[in-house]
Write a protein that holds these residues in place. Sequence first.
Motif, PDB file in Angstrom:
ATOM      1  N   PRO A   1       0.821  -1.214   0.000  1.00 31.57           N
ATOM      2  CA  PRO A   1       0.000   0.000   0.000  1.00 31.57           C
ATOM      3  C   PRO A   1       0.853   1.262   0.000  1.00 31.57           C
ATOM      4  O   PRO A   1       1.982   1.258   0.483  1.00 31.57           O
ATOM      5  CB  PRO A   1      -0.810  -0.126   1.299  1.00 31.57           C
TER       6      PRO A   1
ATOM      7  N   GLU B   1      -2.945   5.409   1.308  1.00 29.16           N
ATOM      8  CA  GLU B   1      -3.623   4.234   1.853  1.00 29.16           C
ATOM      9  C   GLU B   1      -3.331   3.986   3.320  1.00 29.16           C
ATOM     10  O   GLU B   1      -4.151   3.428   4.039  1.00 29.16           O
ATOM     11  CB  GLU B   1      -3.229   2.990   1.050  1.00 29.16           C
TER      12      GLU B   1
ATOM     13  N   ASN C   1      -6.889  -2.287   3.349  1.00 29.73           N
ATOM     14  CA  ASN C   1      -7.935  -1.274   3.206  1.00 29.73           C
ATOM     15  C   ASN C   1      -8.976  -1.777   2.221  1.00 29.73           C
ATOM     16  O   ASN C   1      -8.700  -2.621   1.362  1.00 29.73           O
ATOM     17  CB  ASN C   1      -7.361   0.085   2.776  1.00 29.73           C
TER      18      ASN C   1
END
Length: 242
Positions: free
Chosen positions: A105, A110, A115
Amino acid sequence: MRKLTPRATPYTLPGYPDYLAALLHARGISTVEDAQDYLNPSVDQLHNPFLMHGMKEACALVRQAGEQGLIVAVYGDYDADGVCASAIILEALGKMGVKAFSYIPTRQSEGYGLNLDAVQVLAKQAAVLLSVDCGITAVEEVALAKSLGLRVIITDHHTLPETLPDADAIIHPQLAGYPEPHLCGAGVAWKFACALLGQPEAQNSLDLAALATVADMVPLQGENRVIVSLGLPAIQHTQRLG
């Protein structure tokens, strides 16, 4: 806050000078046998990876993915521990012939951990979601992954929450009384590699496990000490471009 270590109190151990005995005792070493292990780390001191919670189930899922030609998305973290853990697992899966790719990420957009947006994207690209160095608190994200048809394997070392995600397998050193509860994320990943490949084959990635263990500042005791002791010489002779 920095933890202060008290000055060593006098102590004696047969065969050791008093200053060394005092230093060892300050680190919880009070017998000759423990001192020998502490000062001479070896592969014999490594624990059976299948003592770790979820290891048997996770290995079965990975082997099943390989047999069925399924793609595994390895979801890591952007720090040294997470990147090393991702590399360890990708190498292990590659040696097994399992199709896999890495997802790291973006720190700024993020943040840390699984997520929802990333899970939705990965569900279109893979059949198995395998987290390293993250995921133990991702209850909502794992529920979404399962609803989208993903099989989920969590490998993590962070503090256990009250409610665990409903993953197909969770590998965590603080569950079920594993002898070394303070492994870093890459340490957990390396134990997973040992279970998948066998320890001799997995030792090729000890350099990454050692680097991450030092970088993540986990206690250099027990299995962590063995990983670093054996892995640092491997770094000196590595063929990795990094």
